[in-house]
Scaffold this motif. Structure first.
Motif, PDB file in Angstrom:
ATOM      1  N   LEU A  63      18.232  10.112  -7.975  1.00 34.45           N
ATOM      2  CA  LEU A  63      16.934  10.763  -7.934  1.00 34.45           C
ATOM      3  C   LEU A  63      16.574  11.009  -6.473  1.00 34.45           C
ATOM      4  O   LEU A  63      16.504  10.079  -5.685  1.00 34.45           O
ATOM      5  N   SER A  64      16.379  12.275  -6.119  1.00 32.83           N
ATOM      6  CA  SER A  64      16.111  12.590  -4.713  1.00 32.83           C
ATOM      7  C   SER A  64      14.648  12.941  -4.495  1.00 32.83           C
ATOM      8  O   SER A  64      14.092  13.795  -5.185  1.00 32.83           O
ATOM      9  N   PHE A  65      14.043  12.264  -3.523  1.00 28.20           N
ATOM     10  CA  PHE A  65      12.676  12.581  -3.128  1.00 28.20           C
ATOM     11  C   PHE A  65      12.675  13.401  -1.835  1.00 28.20           C
ATOM     12  O   PHE A  65      11.637  13.600  -1.225  1.00 28.20           O
ATOM     13  N   ALA A  66      13.858  13.822  -1.397  1.00 19.64           N
ATOM     14  CA  ALA A  66      13.958  14.435  -0.073  1.00 19.64           C
ATOM     15  C   ALA A  66      13.732  15.941  -0.101  1.00 19.64           C
ATOM     16  O   ALA A  66      13.735  16.577   0.948  1.00 19.64           O
ATOM     17  N   THR A  67      13.527  16.512  -1.295  1.00 15.60           N
ATOM     18  CA  THR A  67      13.414  17.964  -1.387  1.00 15.60           C
ATOM     19  C   THR A  67      12.398  18.558  -0.393  1.00 15.60           C
ATOM     20  O   THR A  67      12.735  19.514   0.313  1.00 15.60           O
ATOM     21  N   PRO A  68      11.163  18.026  -0.307  1.00 14.49           N
ATOM     22  CA  PRO A  68      10.214  18.629   0.633  1.00 14.49           C
ATOM     23  C   PRO A  68      10.710  18.585   2.082  1.00 14.49           C
ATOM     24  O   PRO A  68      10.439  19.506   2.852  1.00 14.49           O
ATOM     25  N   ALA A  69      11.437  17.535   2.444  1.00 13.84           N
ATOM     26  CA  ALA A  69      11.932  17.418   3.818  1.00 13.84           C
ATOM     27  C   ALA A  69      12.903  18.561   4.129  1.00 13.84           C
ATOM     28  O   ALA A  69      12.800  19.219   5.171  1.00 13.84           O
ATOM     29  N   PHE A  70      13.841  18.819   3.221  1.00 14.62           N
ATOM     30  CA  PHE A  70      14.812  19.891   3.468  1.00 14.62           C
ATOM     31  C   PHE A  70      14.152  21.262   3.310  1.00 14.62           C
ATOM     32  O   PHE A  70      14.529  22.222   3.987  1.00 14.62           O
ATOM     33  N   MET A  71      13.153  21.348   2.416  1.00 22.22           N
ATOM     34  CA  MET A  71      12.384  22.594   2.320  1.00 22.22           C
ATOM     35  C   MET A  71      11.720  22.900   3.657  1.00 22.22           C
ATOM     36  O   MET A  71      11.689  24.049   4.113  1.00 22.22           O
ATOM     37  N   ALA A  72      11.187  21.858   4.282  1.00 22.90           N
ATOM     38  CA  ALA A  72      10.512  22.039   5.567  1.00 22.90           C
ATOM     39  C   ALA A  72      11.491  22.572   6.608  1.00 22.90           C
ATOM     40  O   ALA A  72      11.163  23.488   7.370  1.00 22.90           O
ATOM     41  N   ILE A  73      12.708  22.016   6.630  1.00 23.29           N
ATOM     42  CA  ILE A  73      13.690  22.494   7.618  1.00 23.29           C
ATOM     43  C   ILE A  73      13.983  23.968   7.382  1.00 23.29           C
ATOM     44  O   ILE A  73      13.973  24.784   8.314  1.00 23.29           O
ATOM     45  N   GLY A  74      14.222  24.334   6.115  1.00 25.85           N
ATOM     46  CA  GLY A  74      14.491  25.734   5.798  1.00 25.85           C
ATOM     47  C   GLY A  74      13.306  26.626   6.129  1.00 25.85           C
ATOM     48  O   GLY A  74      13.446  27.668   6.769  1.00 25.85           O
TER      49      GLY A  74
END
Lengths: 288, 238, 315
Positions: free
Chosen positions: C60-71
């Motif tokens: 289960l990944s909670f990191a989606t917003p972090a990588f969205m922010a980079i993109g």
């Protein structure tokens, strides 16, 4: 020098709060194998219950704190017994259940109390002046209560049959069950103790910090940092790491300001995972 | 020379000793039985050798190479496969998919004799069935065949006959014979004494985490200390 | 004996077809509400697919917003320098988060799955702080406003219609990548999901496949961030709040984790439901919470699994 001591005192008192949270979290993970995403929810709930008792029922604050502990422990007990228990061996399912509970708790609080911060002040104010050092009385009281709770937890875990049972379950469930321990009784109890500790922390700390829906998230993140640093499942590690986290946060905020502390800690955690994946005091973690 | 050498291997959990100072040799083409009462540390021994659990001390040497504490996939890639005591297959997919995965993950291609083995256990006509729906005995054999399908040089079998009907246990003999014909050495942990006696020219006895005896079954099983270790386990020795 | 691996299955094709209807919607309506809901769905679908890739391996990944922010910030910062080419920006929004994910994945995914969950949760909290602490690069708490619209083959995608169609295109691209990845490694991902210990003992280098999934999932999340910034023409820390991770997880779990239709249908249903709350959108999380409890306790397959079960009973 005064500044240094000041930061040290803040750090230790933060550390004691984090220790209560992290110990509860570790207890649940160690014994049930469950990652409790609702831990921050119980922290919030503790704050709101205490607030309601003081503002709504006019109870004295110490009594309100006790009610908060009992309420959060009771909810934890019921949740474990009726929902979590059915899927306790499925890591992903339990994780999602606690996440669902967290969303329900935080939305429930939002619905009842609204999105604004509560005016919930600590009943004791003022500060002690020791030479040039200045210590708010409220922090001192919180520190003492937290340390007392940690000591009490330690006594229960390491000096009673109940504690021996709980630790045996955490070590090896199969062996413990073969020795006649009953997870059906002990699992809800462990969960209740842990959520009660989170509720206690919330009731003690939210009057000093703030009380609004959403204060649970950073609490959860700090608990996570602490338990990774301490080594998943290690009680001693969690307690030690909590003070490390508290002290690093205090010193970075006194000397650098802002939120650099959290960044420093995260980098620290990543380095630790790279070079010593078992955490400060953890056990083997390779594999599933 | 494919040889497995275990030197003073030890495993502790916290303060609890599971086993210590275990040393033995499994020469190329060898067949070794490991027996011992419940809780003697046999399964943990297999787990530690195969990299599933870490060793607390000692060394595991495969072909002269130290593989102690290497991760399980690396040990498997070096040619050491293990089976599991409980039935262990990918439950939601077909028998053929299970075997295809074993061949693929093992990375050495299908071994000679795989088809013959599937035939021998009656798995060939059931290749399309979901493995979870097979009778228990066949699931267990599928687990063994999957370990073999990685083309190992060494096979560690964890109680292959446990839970099998008496009539099904002959399949374990067939498996061991076929695996050895294909060139694998076999270490077999087992409670079924008949099976051990008829298969293994040499056995180890593990008791309470120490190596009690090492030798031919006729000699070892007559030793008073071995008999004493087995007192109270009469149903197992029957 | 080996089953033939198809590049895409029918579930992927249905998902692509559903998304493609977004292209034709502007021909029938100019409703601002419809456009807004569809835009949110397209962003949400991409983010949910990022979660879904990891869920294929029980992570289960909670990191989606972090990588969205980079993109998203990559595109916004490039826009400040007048770089708006759609192909270059799509590539950058995918590749940069993926690069960041490589060392992180290699570090964390060798450990027990629990570490992954905890670290990804902390990571998106940290990303928030980073955005606030680096005003020189990201505009700090003000974010970056006035990001120019993307240009595709010389056309500025400025109008509402074109923004919607571009978001639709990104969602289709993300679904294609996700579908290809999960089909290509179907055996490996399924083996890890069903029985990681057995897969590893057979020789599968489990952490490597997890890391590979994580890197692609990060790239996909980057595309979601790109789509979001392109829709708002602003990159703001609040768009990438760590609490949104829970939304994407909810979309995926409630939609159903068994096929790629899960994140697509789940996002559609929940974004639509959230909009019914109108200005009280914050209460939607309570609904997500209840639905997650229901799915985990009573309907493991989520929306898609339940539809499939009903279908099987009927036919």
């Amino acid at each position: 020098m005064a500044e240094f001591l000041q930061a040290a005192i803040i750090g230790i008192s933060l550390g004691a709060q984090y220790a209560l949270l992290a110990l509860g979290f570790t207890l649940i993970f160690g014994i049930l194998g469950v990652v409790n995403f609702s831990h921050g929810g119980f922290y919030m709930l503790g704050g709101y219950v205490a607030y309601s008792c003081v503002a709504g029922l006019g109870l004295p604050y110490p009594l309100a704190v006790i009610v908060a502990v009992l309420a959060t422990a009771a909810l934890g007990w019921v949740f474990e017994l009726f929902l979590l228990e059915r899927l306790v061996d499925d890591h992903l399912a339990t994780l999602m259940l606690t996440l669902g509970l967290y969303l329900v708790i935080s939305t429930g609080l939002l619905t009842i109390f609204g999105p604004l911060s509560m005016e919930f002040a600590f009943p004791v104010t003022g500060a002690l002046h020791l030479g040039s050092i200045y210590v708010p009385r409220e922090n001192l009281i919180v520190l003492v209560v937290c340390l007392a709770a940690i000591a009490a937890l330690w006594l229960v875990l390491f000096r009673t049959d109940l504690g021996r049972g709980l630790r045996a379950l955490a070590n090896d469930r199969a062996v413990a069950m073969a020795q006649g321990l009953r997870p059906k009784l002990l699992f809800p109890l462990a969960f209740a103790i842990a959520t009660g500790l989170a509720g206690l922390t919330g009731a003690l700390v939210t009057p000093i910090l703030s009380l609004s829906p959403g204060v649970g998230d950073p609490v959860l993140a700090t608990s996570f940092l602490t338990v990774i640093l301490g080594g998943l499942g290690s009680l001693e590690g969690a307690a030690l790491a909590a003070f490390v986290v508290g002290i690093v946060e205090a010193f970075t905020s006194v000397y650098f300001g802002g939120s650099i502390g959290a960044l420093v800690l995260f980098v620290l955690v990543l380095l630790l995972l790279a070079f010593r994946p078992t955490g400060l005091m953890g056990r083997t973690v390779r594999g599933a | 020379m494919t040889e497995l050498r275990v030197e003073s291997l030890a495993k502790r959990f916290g303060g609890l000793r599971v086993f210590q100072d275990i040393s033995f040799n499994l020469p190329e083409g060898g067949l070794l039985g490991v027996i011992g009462p419940n809780g003697a540390g046999k399964t943990t021994l297999i787990n530690v050798i195969s990299g599933r659990q870490s060793a607390s001390g000692g060394r595991v040497i495969l072909d002269g190479r130290d593989i102690t504490n290497r991760p399980a996939h690396a040990v498997s890639r070096l040619g050491l496969a293990r089976s599991f005591q409980q039935t262990n297959t990918f439950k939601n997919v077909s028998v053929s998919e299970n075997i295809a995965r074993a061949i693929r993950f093992g990375g050495r291609g299908a071994p000679v004799g795989l088809d013959r083995m599937l035939d021998a256990f009656g798995l060939t006509p059931r290749l399309g069935e979901i493995s979870d729906k097979l009778p228990y005995g066949l699931q267990k054999m599928l687990g063994l065949v999957m370990a073999f399908a990685t083309s190992p040089k060494i096979l560690l079998l964890d109680e292959p006959a446990a839970g099998l009907e008496r009539t099904e246990r002959q399949n374990v003999d067939t498996f061991v014979h076929n695996a050895r014909q294909a060139g694998a050495s076999v270490l077999i942990v087992e409670h079924d004494m008949d099976l051990i006696r008829r298969l293994c020219p040499r056995i180890l006895v593990l008791d309470a985490g120490v190596l009690l005896a090492d030798g031919p079954p006729a000699v070892v099983l007559a030793r008073p200390d071995v008999i004493a270790a087995y007192l109270g386990e009469t149903e197992e020795t029957a | 004996m080996r089953k033939q691996i198809r590049l895409l299955g029918w579930t992927e094709l249905v998902a692509l077809l559903l998304l493609a209807t977004g292209f034709v919607v502007p021909m029938y309506t100019r409703s601002v509400l419809v456009y807004s809901v569809l835009n949110q769905i397209f962003v949400g679908v991409i983010a949910a697919e990022s979660v879904w890739i990891m869920l294929r391996m029980n992570l289960l990944s909670f990191a989606t917003p972090a990588f969205m922010a980079i993109g998203g910030y990559t595109v916004a910062i490039a826009g400040q320098h007048d770089i708006t080419d759609a192909f270059a920006m799509t590539a950058a929004a995918f590749i940069l988060p993926a690069l960041v994910a490589i060392p992180l994945g290699a570090l964390v995914l060798r450990l027990r799955g629990t570490y992954f969950v905890l670290v990804t949760f902390v990571l998106s909290q940290i990303m928030q702080l980073l955005l606030f602490e680096t005003p020189g690069l990201t505009g700090g708490s003000n974010g970056i406003a006035g990001v120019p619209p993307v240009t595709l083959l010389g056309t500025e995608m400025g109008s509402n219609r074109l923004v919607l169609q571009f978001a639709c295109g990104l969602a289709i691209l993300a679904t294609l990548i996700t579908g290809l990845l999960t089909r290509w490694f179907r055996q490996h991902f399924a083996a890890i999901e069903e029985n990681e210990i057995l897969a590893e003992s057979l020789g599968l280098v489990v952490w490597r496949y997890k890391a590979m999934g994580f890197v692609v999932a990060a790239g996909i999340a980057g595309l979601a961030g790109y789509s979001l910034v392109n829709m708002l023409l602003t990159a703001h820390p609040s768009s990438f709040d760590s609490s949104t991770a829970v939304d994407f997880i909810a979309y995926t779990i409630i939609g159903g984790r068994l096929s790629i239709l899960g994140p697509v249908l789940g996002t559609g249903a929940l974004v639509y439901a959230t909009n019914l709350f109108g200005t009280h959108g914050q209460y939607a999380q309570g609904l997500y919470g209840v639905l997650i409890l229901v799915v985990v306790l009573a309907a493991r397959g989520g929306i898609v699994g339940t539809i499939a079960a009903v279908w099987r009973r009927v036919s």
